[in-house]
Design a protein around this motif. Structure first.
Motif, short mmCIF file in Angstrom:
data_model
loop_
_atom_site.label_atom_id
_atom_site.label_comp_id
_atom_site.label_asym_id
_atom_site.label_seq_id
_atom_site.Cartn_x
_atom_site.Cartn_y
_atom_site.Cartn_z
N THR A 30 0.82 -1.22 0.00
CA THR A 30 0.00 0.00 0.00
C THR A 30 0.86 1.27 0.00
O THR A 30 0.40 2.32 -0.42
N GLN A 50 0.34 6.70 0.33
CA GLN A 50 -0.36 5.65 1.06
C GLN A 50 -1.68 5.48 0.31
O GLN A 50 -2.54 6.37 0.34
N GLY A 51 -1.85 4.33 -0.35
CA GLY A 51 -2.97 4.24 -1.28
C GLY A 51 -2.76 5.24 -2.39
O GLY A 51 -1.67 5.35 -2.95
N GLY A 72 -4.40 2.60 -6.32
CA GLY A 72 -3.55 2.06 -5.27
C GLY A 72 -2.39 1.24 -5.79
O GLY A 72 -1.77 0.46 -5.06
N SER A 73 -2.07 1.45 -7.07
CA SER A 73 -1.03 0.63 -7.67
C SER A 73 -0.01 1.50 -8.39
O SER A 73 0.84 2.10 -7.75
#
Lengths: 113, 111
Positions: A30, A50-51, A72-73
């Motif tokens: 994450t 973060q996210g 989130g990637s």
């Protein structure tokens, strides 16, 4: 499993052009970080995700630098109006949990001519 | 004073030697300690991480942390030519906080 991947591995650009650098973190991580490593310098923090949100972007050297992360990637670091002092290796890292280390990609070597 | 100090080397040793690599730091807020190995033109590779004082062993590598002295070490036993690389210490203050790196020590292990 697959590690952190970055593209392109090398980028040569002319001063004043914009560049985009891509990072694919390890699946499930994450946290995502961008660092810069210049010859003779240590690793310099740029931004942390973060996210999809960036709670810490304190290391971005100027407003020519920006980054985003989607889903989130994947993350993209954009440098606008590149300058010669932007020449460096840009490293991306992802991490699972606090204190368990960050896992780095191979980096993108940026050369501004 | 820099937050993290690390001797840049190079440190040259013969194959089979025990290697000691060290970092000192000034901020007692650092709670997590890591060692990375970086080969030329590659990204750093995580070797060891710890968050407490004392020793942690993994194969030929031992990480040592002394929080009271603000001193961390990495020992490499039976060093090999393939261990020739730059070793970076990295410290974090907790949570998902960013890493503060030392400048790295270049290690050269000769056959």
């Amino acid at each position: 499993g697959a590690g952190v991947s970055q593209s392109p591995s090398n980028k040569v650009t002319e001063k004043g052009k914009d560049v985009e650098l891509r990072c694919d973190p390890i699946s499930g991580h994450t946290a995502l970080y961008w660092y810069r490593q210049s010859l003779g310098q240590g690793l310099e923090f740029l931004i942390y995700f973060q996210g999809n949100s960036a709670p810490d972007k304190s290391g971005l050297p100027s407003d020519r630098f920006s980054a985003e992360r989607t889903g989130g990637s994947v993350s993209t670091l954009t440098i606008q109006r590149t300058q010669q002092e932007d020449s460096a290796v840009y490293l991306c890292a992802s991490g699972p949990n606090p204190g368990q280390g960050q896992y780095f990609g191979p980096g993108t070597r940026l050369t501004v001519t | 004073q820099k937050e993290v100090e690390q001797d840049p080397g190079p440190l040259s040793v013969p194959e089979g030697a025990i290697v000691s690599l060290n970092c000192t730091y000034s901020n007692s807020a650092f709670q997590y300690f890591m060692w990375y190995r970086q080969y030329s033109r590659k990204g750093p590779e995580l070797l060891m991480y710890t968050y407490s004082s004392g020793n942690k062993e993994d194969g030929r590598f031992t990480a040592q942390v002394d929080k009271s002295s603000k001193y961390i070490s990495l020992f490499i036993r039976d060093s090999q030519p393939s261990d020739s690389a730059t070793y970076l210490c990295a410290l974090a203050k907790g949570g998902y906080s960013t890493l503060t790196f030392g400048k790295g020590t270049m290690l050269l292990v000769s056959p």
